[in-house]
Scaffold this motif. Structure first.
Motif, PDB file in Angstrom:
ATOM      1  N   LEU A 137     -65.232  -5.591  68.834  1.00 45.74           N
ATOM      2  CA  LEU A 137     -65.422  -6.651  67.844  1.00 45.74           C
ATOM      3  C   LEU A 137     -66.499  -6.279  66.836  1.00 45.74           C
ATOM      4  N   PHE A 138     -67.623  -5.748  67.316  1.00 43.33           N
ATOM      5  CA  PHE A 138     -68.720  -5.374  66.430  1.00 43.33           C
ATOM      6  C   PHE A 138     -68.313  -4.242  65.483  1.00 43.33           C
ATOM      7  N   TYR A 139     -67.456  -3.346  65.969  1.00 46.00           N
ATOM      8  CA  TYR A 139     -66.995  -2.250  65.115  1.00 46.00           C
ATOM      9  C   TYR A 139     -66.201  -2.796  63.935  1.00 46.00           C
ATOM     10  N   GLN A 140     -65.439  -3.853  64.170  1.00 48.37           N
ATOM     11  CA  GLN A 140     -64.622  -4.439  63.112  1.00 48.37           C
ATOM     12  C   GLN A 140     -65.466  -5.148  62.064  1.00 48.37           C
ATOM     13  N   ILE A 141     -66.595  -5.700  62.468  1.00 45.90           N
ATOM     14  CA  ILE A 141     -67.424  -6.456  61.511  1.00 45.90           C
ATOM     15  C   ILE A 141     -68.665  -5.673  61.068  1.00 45.90           C
ATOM     16  N   GLY A 142     -68.754  -4.400  61.467  1.00 48.24           N
ATOM     17  CA  GLY A 142     -69.822  -3.539  60.983  1.00 48.24           C
ATOM     18  C   GLY A 142     -71.147  -3.644  61.709  1.00 48.24           C
ATOM     19  N   LEU A 143     -71.158  -4.221  62.904  1.00 45.94           N
ATOM     20  CA  LEU A 143     -72.410  -4.335  63.668  1.00 45.94           C
ATOM     21  C   LEU A 143     -72.572  -3.230  64.698  1.00 45.94           C
ATOM     22  N   ASN A 144     -71.520  -2.472  64.982  1.00 43.94           N
ATOM     23  CA  ASN A 144     -71.631  -1.400  65.962  1.00 43.94           C
ATOM     24  C   ASN A 144     -72.522  -0.283  65.415  1.00 43.94           C
ATOM     25  N   THR A 146     -75.837  -0.533  65.091  1.00 43.97           N
ATOM     26  CA  THR A 146     -76.950  -1.111  64.326  1.00 43.97           C
ATOM     27  C   THR A 146     -77.941  -1.790  65.267  1.00 43.97           C
ATOM     28  N   ILE A 147     -79.170  -1.905  64.801  1.00 38.35           N
ATOM     29  CA  ILE A 147     -80.200  -2.609  65.564  1.00 38.35           C
ATOM     30  C   ILE A 147     -79.812  -4.064  65.761  1.00 38.35           C
ATOM     31  N   ALA A 148     -79.273  -4.693  64.720  1.00 38.62           N
ATOM     32  CA  ALA A 148     -78.885  -6.099  64.811  1.00 38.62           C
ATOM     33  C   ALA A 148     -77.827  -6.311  65.879  1.00 38.62           C
ATOM     34  N   GLY A 149     -76.872  -5.394  65.970  1.00 35.53           N
ATOM     35  CA  GLY A 149     -75.836  -5.510  66.988  1.00 35.53           C
ATOM     36  C   GLY A 149     -76.400  -5.402  68.393  1.00 35.53           C
ATOM     37  N   VAL A 150     -77.325  -4.464  68.600  1.00 36.64           N
ATOM     38  CA  VAL A 150     -77.943  -4.301  69.913  1.00 36.64           C
ATOM     39  C   VAL A 150     -78.751  -5.541  70.286  1.00 36.64           C
ATOM     40  N   VAL A 151     -79.472  -6.101  69.304  1.00 34.93           N
ATOM     41  CA  VAL A 151     -80.266  -7.306  69.563  1.00 34.93           C
ATOM     42  C   VAL A 151     -79.360  -8.459  69.983  1.00 34.93           C
ATOM     43  N   LEU A 152     -78.247  -8.644  69.290  1.00 34.63           N
ATOM     44  CA  LEU A 152     -77.333  -9.733  69.622  1.00 34.63           C
ATOM     45  C   LEU A 152     -76.777  -9.581  71.038  1.00 34.63           C
ATOM     46  N   PHE A 224     -72.784   0.933  74.625  1.00 36.95           N
ATOM     47  CA  PHE A 224     -71.506   0.660  73.970  1.00 36.95           C
ATOM     48  C   PHE A 224     -71.671   0.147  72.544  1.00 36.95           C
ATOM     49  N   VAL A 225     -72.777  -0.516  72.252  1.00 38.38           N
ATOM     50  CA  VAL A 225     -72.974  -1.068  70.914  1.00 38.38           C
ATOM     51  C   VAL A 225     -73.868  -0.181  70.052  1.00 38.38           C
ATOM     52  N   GLY A 226     -74.898   0.437  70.643  1.00 42.57           N
ATOM     53  CA  GLY A 226     -75.863   1.178  69.852  1.00 42.57           C
ATOM     54  C   GLY A 226     -75.622   2.668  69.734  1.00 42.57           C
ATOM     55  N   ALA A 227     -75.177   3.324  70.823  1.00 46.26           N
ATOM     56  CA  ALA A 227     -75.040   4.782  70.818  1.00 46.26           C
ATOM     57  C   ALA A 227     -73.928   5.217  69.863  1.00 46.26           C
ATOM     58  N   PRO A 228     -74.099   6.391  69.225  1.00 43.99           N
ATOM     59  CA  PRO A 228     -75.258   7.292  69.270  1.00 43.99           C
ATOM     60  C   PRO A 228     -76.260   7.055  68.144  1.00 43.99           C
ATOM     61  N   ASP A 229     -76.048   5.996  67.363  1.00 46.97           N
ATOM     62  CA  ASP A 229     -76.881   5.789  66.168  1.00 46.97           C
ATOM     63  C   ASP A 229     -78.239   5.181  66.496  1.00 46.97           C
ATOM     64  N   VAL A 230     -78.312   4.350  67.533  1.00 41.58           N
ATOM     65  CA  VAL A 230     -79.563   3.684  67.904  1.00 41.58           C
ATOM     66  C   VAL A 230     -80.045   4.285  69.222  1.00 41.58           C
ATOM     67  N   ASN A 231     -81.096   5.094  69.152  1.00 37.38           N
ATOM     68  CA  ASN A 231     -81.650   5.724  70.353  1.00 37.38           C
ATOM     69  C   ASN A 231     -82.540   4.732  71.091  1.00 37.38           C
ATOM     70  N   MET A 232     -82.310   4.604  72.407  1.00 36.70           N
ATOM     71  CA  MET A 232     -83.076   3.694  73.255  1.00 36.70           C
ATOM     72  C   MET A 232     -83.538   4.464  74.489  1.00 36.70           C
ATOM     73  N   LEU A 233     -84.629   3.994  75.094  1.00 37.81           N
ATOM     74  CA  LEU A 233     -85.149   4.682  76.278  1.00 37.81           C
ATOM     75  C   LEU A 233     -84.139   4.746  77.423  1.00 37.81           C
ATOM     76  N   PRO A 234     -83.409   3.670  77.761  1.00 35.44           N
ATOM     77  CA  PRO A 234     -82.407   3.793  78.835  1.00 35.44           C
ATOM     78  C   PRO A 234     -81.339   4.832  78.528  1.00 35.44           C
ATOM     79  N   LEU A 235     -80.970   4.988  77.251  1.00 30.98           N
ATOM     80  CA  LEU A 235     -79.984   6.001  76.883  1.00 30.98           C
ATOM     81  C   LEU A 235     -80.568   7.394  77.054  1.00 30.98           C
ATOM     82  N   LEU A 236     -81.833   7.564  76.699  1.00 30.54           N
ATOM     83  CA  LEU A 236     -82.500   8.849  76.890  1.00 30.54           C
ATOM     84  C   LEU A 236     -82.608   9.182  78.369  1.00 30.54           C
ATOM     85  N   LEU A 237     -82.905   8.177  79.186  1.00 30.93           N
ATOM     86  CA  LEU A 237     -82.978   8.366  80.631  1.00 30.93           C
ATOM     87  C   LEU A 237     -81.631   8.789  81.197  1.00 30.93           C
TER      88      LEU A 237
END
Length: 281
Positions: A137-144, A146-152, A224-237
């Protein structure tokens, strides 16, 4: 004292002393279960060379710490993104939870229990299929991506803690205090701001900490929402662990563990039994 009495007293004393043996064994096993993995984690953060069958690292050093925090290590970017996303998640969650919690605590709603139960729905289903569909859904509306998508995505889980604890915190505040403030001329908003909100603040602080920690440790939604554009510590782990780089994975896990322990001590200080007793009431 007779010899028989002395013998009986000695047997009772011996029996009493022997009770410490199983207790000591149980406490030792519990300490091993809790602190064993943590000790192993800390050892990996300073291990330069460690392989089977050696029980301890062969070489110690801090080279991997330098690699993690180098410009190519992505740790600083991931840490900054994780803290920023967690902070924004707290702000959005509390902005929704404070009025919702106050209304659920004060208003005699006929479906109050169903409303509180509705906030548990995101926790009632497996995360994987939920986040896959959210990502589509987020990919269709441009939130995938993005920081905003991860926050939501993080807010959907954070609201569970925020609303339930906020409701309990406001329920623990005596309504007569508000009524007394209103009786001397204070308006509804001023009575809430000057009386209710300060008294509920410890519970709201605990709610904010729970939401922050939930967001900081969230992996599935971030992936699923942030990678690979939004790097987060759990993803790095996850990336370091999957690649067999246990030193980097352990350092990242330690960065996630330290604030969790510190904040949980704060929660224990502020979230008292009188607030907990109001959860669900």
């Amino acid at each position: 004292m007779s010899a028989a009495a002395e013998t009986s007293a000695g047997m009772r004393q011996s029996s009493f002393d022997l009770w410490w043996v199983p207790r000591a064994i149980a406490l030792g096993l519990l300490a091993f279960v809790i602190f064993g993995p943590l000790t192993n984690l800390v050892l990996w953060t300073v291990a330069e060379k460690w392989y089977f069958p050696h029980a301890l690292p062969l070489e110690y050093g801090l080279d991997y710490w330098g690699r993690v925090f180098s410009s190519r290590g992505n740790a600083m970017e991931s840490l900054g993104n994780s803290v920023f996303v967690a902070s924004m998640t707290v702000i959005v969650s509390l902005a929704l939870a404070v009025p919702s919690g106050y209304a659920l605590a004060r208003l005699k709603l006929p479906v109050r229990g169903l409303i509180l139960l509705a906030f548990l729905i995101p926790q009632a289903f497996p995360n994987l299929p939920v986040y896959v569909n959210i990502a589509r859904l987020f990919y269709q509306i441009g939130l995938n991506g993005t920081i905003a998508g991860v926050v939501l995505v993080h807010v959907t889980h954070g609201l569970v803690y925020a609303v339930w604890i906020a409701t309990a915190a406001f329920s623990a505040v005596d309504t007569e205090l508000e009524q007394a403030a209103r009786s001397v001329g204070a308006g509804a908003m001023r009575a809430f701001r000057d009386i209710t909100l300060p008294l509920a603040a410890p519970g709201l602080l605990a709610s904010a900490i729970f939401v922050f920690l939930e967001s900081l440790d969230e992996f599935t939604g971030s992936y699923f929402v942030g990678a690979p554009d939004v790097n987060m510590l759990p993803l790095l782990l996850y990336t370091a662990g999957a690649g067999g780089n246990y030193q980097v994975a352990s350092i990242t896990a330690l960065l996630l563990l330290i604030p969790s322990i510190g904040f949980m001590l704060v929660v224990e200080r502020f979230l008292k039994s009188d607030v907990l007793s109001k959860v669900g009431h």
